[in-house]
Design an enzyme around this catalytic site. Structure first.
Site, PDB file in Angstrom:
ATOM      1  N   GLU A 577       0.808  -1.221   0.000  1.00 56.49           N
ATOM      2  CA  GLU A 577       0.000   0.000   0.000  1.00 56.49           C
ATOM      3  C   GLU A 577       0.843   1.274   0.000  1.00 56.49           C
ATOM      4  O   GLU A 577       0.495   2.247  -0.651  1.00 56.49           O
ATOM      5  CB  GLU A 577      -0.965   0.009   1.191  1.00 56.49           C
ATOM      6  CG  GLU A 577      -2.057  -1.040   1.056  1.00 56.49           C
ATOM      7  CD  GLU A 577      -3.097  -0.947   2.155  1.00 56.49           C
ATOM      8  OE1 GLU A 577      -3.709   0.108   2.308  1.00 56.49           O
ATOM      9  OE2 GLU A 577      -3.282  -1.944   2.881  1.00 56.49           O
ATOM     10  N   HIS A 593       7.561 -26.776   4.223  1.00 54.90           N
ATOM     11  CA  HIS A 593       6.834 -27.913   3.661  1.00 54.90           C
ATOM     12  C   HIS A 593       6.316 -27.628   2.259  1.00 54.90           C
ATOM     13  O   HIS A 593       5.587 -28.424   1.694  1.00 54.90           O
ATOM     14  CB  HIS A 593       5.686 -28.294   4.596  1.00 54.90           C
ATOM     15  CG  HIS A 593       6.176 -28.693   5.952  1.00 54.90           C
ATOM     16  ND1 HIS A 593       6.540 -29.976   6.270  1.00 54.90           N
ATOM     17  CD2 HIS A 593       6.455 -27.942   7.054  1.00 54.90           C
ATOM     18  CE1 HIS A 593       6.982 -30.020   7.516  1.00 54.90           C
ATOM     19  NE2 HIS A 593       6.945 -28.782   8.013  1.00 54.90           N
ATOM     20  N   LYS A 687     -13.759   0.182  -4.450  1.00 53.63           N
ATOM     21  CA  LYS A 687     -14.884   0.408  -3.532  1.00 53.63           C
ATOM     22  C   LYS A 687     -15.964   1.232  -4.225  1.00 53.63           C
ATOM     23  O   LYS A 687     -17.156   0.942  -4.108  1.00 53.63           O
ATOM     24  CB  LYS A 687     -14.405   1.114  -2.258  1.00 53.63           C
ATOM     25  CG  LYS A 687     -13.612   0.208  -1.322  1.00 53.63           C
ATOM     26  CD  LYS A 687     -13.251   0.924  -0.020  1.00 53.63           C
ATOM     27  CE  LYS A 687     -12.464   0.006   0.901  1.00 53.63           C
ATOM     28  NZ  LYS A 687     -12.031   0.633   2.140  1.00 53.63           N
TER      29      LYS A 687
HETATM   30  C1  F6R Z   1      -5.999   1.922   3.459  1.00 54.75           C
HETATM   31  C2  F6R Z   1      -6.059   0.597   4.038  1.00 54.75           C
HETATM   32  C3  F6R Z   1      -7.077  -0.394   3.537  1.00 54.75           C
HETATM   33  C4  F6R Z   1      -8.358  -0.349   4.371  1.00 54.75           C
HETATM   34  C5  F6R Z   1      -9.369  -1.394   3.897  1.00 54.75           C
HETATM   35  C6  F6R Z   1     -10.581  -1.481   4.797  1.00 54.75           C
HETATM   36  O1  F6R Z   1      -5.075   2.710   4.190  1.00 54.75           O
HETATM   37  O2  F6R Z   1      -5.279   0.313   4.887  1.00 54.75           O
HETATM   38  O3  F6R Z   1      -6.497  -1.661   3.601  1.00 54.75           O
HETATM   39  O4  F6R Z   1      -8.042  -0.606   5.699  1.00 54.75           O
HETATM   40  O5  F6R Z   1      -9.796  -1.065   2.604  1.00 54.75           O
HETATM   41  O6  F6R Z   1     -11.120  -0.213   5.095  1.00 54.75           O
HETATM   42  P1  F6R Z   1     -11.463   0.177   6.598  1.00 54.75           P
HETATM   43  O7  F6R Z   1     -10.184   0.020   7.341  1.00 54.75           O
HETATM   44  O8  F6R Z   1     -11.931   1.572   6.554  1.00 54.75           O
HETATM   45  O9  F6R Z   1     -12.500  -0.797   7.044  1.00 54.75           O
END
Ligand code: F6R
Length: 696
Positions: A577, A593, A687
């Protein structure tokens, strides 16, 4: 008078760039029929001395790979803080041998030569041992086959009375001559190439060093009483940049008395440049020598050195050296490969201009990482103050933690930290077996992650015992609607940069629920110290060094099941990330393994991989043994690997020190990759698209 061998592994082999690099210099190249040159040197000489009297001297950074490769105990791999040419290295090795055995006979052998007739070679060395016993400083002279200008020459004088016609006094050493002089030497006869192979009594060479190299001698005198003590290393570092940086030929051999040369008739190559390599490799009838896969049409007198699995194709060319490595691709005139050194020096990575790179972090991820310890402290207070119906929540024997990505890692870490079963759940539904004995925990920094919301809803239909944590969002609404306790944490951060808030608030809450009682103060102190040591301004920054080691490579991070596995996973996700690049993780002992088999072809499929082992003191002793063995397996395959040691005394401090180090490394790696660490556009895009997607 026992005979000892000292292999000199200092050759940089810059003219064999890009295959030979500072991290993997010439002695480590598989140029001896698939064996590395240093291994071939060792195998060639060990019949004369036995394993216990084989020594290697190298720069400190190469000691561990050498030890592993040759299977030598650490005390037989002598180290210099930095290379200072051959005289200091030989002096140091002679001192160590003479301290152990005042009568030691010492053979000095470069680690990077190829020798054809090994039996003949050993016979010549045996004669050299006799001459050394008789008190001579002995060098082997190679019968010249052409008027080379790249080697020093030795002119022989009178035969030694003890070894008539087999060994001679040295009349004169000549450093690399010009072409005409070399031709003169050959037509006159009685001249040999100086191969840098020497034999003498260790005590005798020390006397000569004392006579001709006073600064080196003084350094050795200071070191003499310290061998085997803790003070050796520090003193060595102190004295080593003051000693003469000079070859043994110039420093001693040209000036000393009783110097002998033994003419050698074995086949000898120093593989000094790519043309030298081309000469020794098998060739087709047109003169193409290829190592690795190649497709050739109408190709003459060419050297191809390829990467496994990546064929080099040549058409209508001749007189080339083509060397493909993960570092660089070299295409050179085969006859000019002795000039490659200049390119190698230009290509050597100059240290990054970190100040300039910090500009690539406009949203302040470095600052976020720096404040992690402060965030953890703040979170402990938040957890303490949170309004929680302790009666309603208590009584669970298991925690099911639903959450994704930067929030989901909280579940993995809770599983490591809490003394009860914690099951991380990363999906839309929770497992069927969930019941009243389970505390359902929803963790979503934004509070809007659809998998987390869905699993939370599903879980609420199976257990009334539930808790949610977020900075707001739909999770808060859902919790309030269902009368589920909700803990609010400050917003405005990237979820992965809010791990302190998520995890430490919950740890504080679990303490109130009676399920967590470890002292976190030592953890916070270790994190605070690291925050200073790994921040941009800190000198000798370990995180920056690690980022440089990973730069341009695919990290394979290895943790240990039940201990550092979630930390290895966090390194991987943080590198993904923040640094926007692929990274993988695996856990011991499971990787022994399956993954271990995959390493066999890593070099072909992922030639630029870098294995990183995360190490703590609390691993099972058998796991530590596995790491030792794995290290050897990887070294033999020529894979890049490194180990990262935890800091702190207790197991949680050690765990968090590694986690925090990984966060820093990932951000520095982002900067080296020239990307802004903060935005994670692909996650957001996905998303957004899903939000518009009807159905399901
Ligand atoms: C972005 C990040 C992502 C979010 C993931 C879930 O910095 O770390 O991995 O954590 O998309 O979103 P949340 O944490 O808001 O539930």
């Amino acid at each position: 008078m026992s005979v000892y061998a000292v292999i000199m592994a200092g050759g940089k082999g810059e003219r064999l760039w890009p295959a030979s690099t500072p991290a993997r210099p010439k002695p480590f190249l598989p140029l001896a029929e698939g064996k590395t040159l240093i291994q071939a040197t060792y195998d060639r000489v060990v019949p004369l001395t036995g394993r216990a009297r084989m020594y290697v001297i190298a720069e400190r950074r190469l000691a561990e790979p050498i030890r592993v490769l040759l299977g030598l105990p650490p005390e037989q791999v002598l180290t210099e803080p930095q290379g200072r040419n051959t005289a200091p290295a030989i002096g140091l090795a002679a001192l160590v041998l003479a301290l152990q055995d005042p009568e030691a006979i010492m053979m000095v052998l470069p680690a990077d030569h190829l020798i054809g007739d090994e039996e003949e070679f050993r016979n010549t060395l045996s004669l050299g041992v006799e001459a050394a016993r008789a008190g001579y400083l002995v060098t082997l002279g190679i019968e010249p086959t052409y008027p080379a200008t790249g080697y020093g020459y030795i002119q022989r004088g009178e035969p030694l009375p003890e070894f008539p016609q087999r060994a001679f006094r040295v009349r004169r050493f000549t450093e690399k001559p010009d072409g005409a002089t070399a031709e003169g030497f050959l037509s006159e006869g009685g001249y040999y190439w100086n191969a840098g192979i020497f034999l003498w009594r260790a005590a005798r060479i020390l006397e000569e060093i004392d006579r001709f190299l006073p600064r080196l001698s003084a350094a050795l005198q200071r070191l003499r009483p310290l061998w085997g003590s803790a003070a050796w290393e520090g003193t060595l570092r102190e004295v080593w940049d003051q000693v003469e940086e000079i070859s043994i030929d110039y420093g001693v051999m040209e000036r000393a008395e009783r110097v002998a040369v033994i003419p050698a008739s074995f086949d000898w190559h120093d593989l000094g440049d790519w043309q030298g390599v081309w000469e020794v490799l098998p060739k087709d009838e047109r003169g193409l020598a290829a190592q690795g896969e190649h497709l050739a049409e109408d190709t003459g007198r060419t050297l191809v050195w390829g990467l496994p699995g990546k064929p080099v194709a040549t058409l209508g060319v001749s007189g080339l050296a083509i060397v493909d490595t993960p570092e660089a691709l070299l295409v050179a005139d085969l006859a000019r490969t002795q000039e490659v050194r200049a390119l190698a020096r230009r290509a050597r990575k100059t240290p990054p201009d970190w100040k300039e790179l910090y500009q690539l972090d406009p949203s302040g991820m470095l600052e976020e990482v720096k404040k992690f310890p402060a965030q953890c402290r703040e979170a402990l207070a938040l957890g303490k103050a949170a309004e929680l119906p302790l009666d309603k929540l208590s009584g669970f024997s298991r925690v099911l933690c639903v959450g994704m990505g930067g929030s989901g890692i909280t579940g993995d870490l809770l599983a490591r930290l809490l003394p009860l079963e914690v099951i991380p759940c990363r999906g839309y539904r929770v497992p069927e077996f969930i019941g009243e004995e389970t505390l359902l925990l929803a963790v979503s920094y934004s509070g809007n992650t659809e998998e987390t919301l869905s699993a939370f809803r599903d879980g609420l239909s199976k257990t009334p015992r539930a808790l949610a944590i977020s900075s707001g969002g739909k999770l808060r609404e859902l919790a309030e609607e269902r009368g589920v306790p909700w803990i609010g944490i400050p917003g405005g951060h990237q979820p992965r940069a809010a791990l302190g808030y998520l995890l430490f608030t919950l740890l504080s809450a679990f303490r109130r629920l009676g399920t967590f009682n470890a002292d976190l103060e030592p953890v916070l102190e270790v994190l605070e110290a690291l925050s200073r040591k790994l921040a941009p301004a800190a000198a000798g920054n370990r995180a920056q060094e690690l980022a440089r080691a990973l730069h341009g490579r695919v990290p394979l991070i290895c943790g240990v099941h039940g201990n550092t596995a979630p930390v290895a996973f966090r390194w991987k996700t943080q590198i993904n990330e923040n640094a926007k690049q692929p990274a993988f993780w695996a856990e011991l002992p499971e990787l022994c393994h399956n993954e271990i088999v995959g390493y066999e072809l890593t070099e072909r499929v992922l030639p630029t991989s870098q294995v990183v082992f995360l190490r703590t003191d609390s691993d099972h002793p058998r796991v530590a043994a596995r790491i030792e063995i794995l290290r050897e397996v990887l070294a033999r395959r020529g894979l890049a690997y490194l180990e990262v040691e935890a800091e702190g005394e207790d197991e949680f401090s050690q765990l968090f020190s590694l986690l925090y180090l990984g966060d820093w490394v990932s951000v520095y790696l982002a900067l080296l990759n020239r990307v802004d660490p903060t935005p994670v556009r692909p996650i957001q895009e996905l998303k957004d698209r899903l939000a518009r997607y009807k159905g399901g």
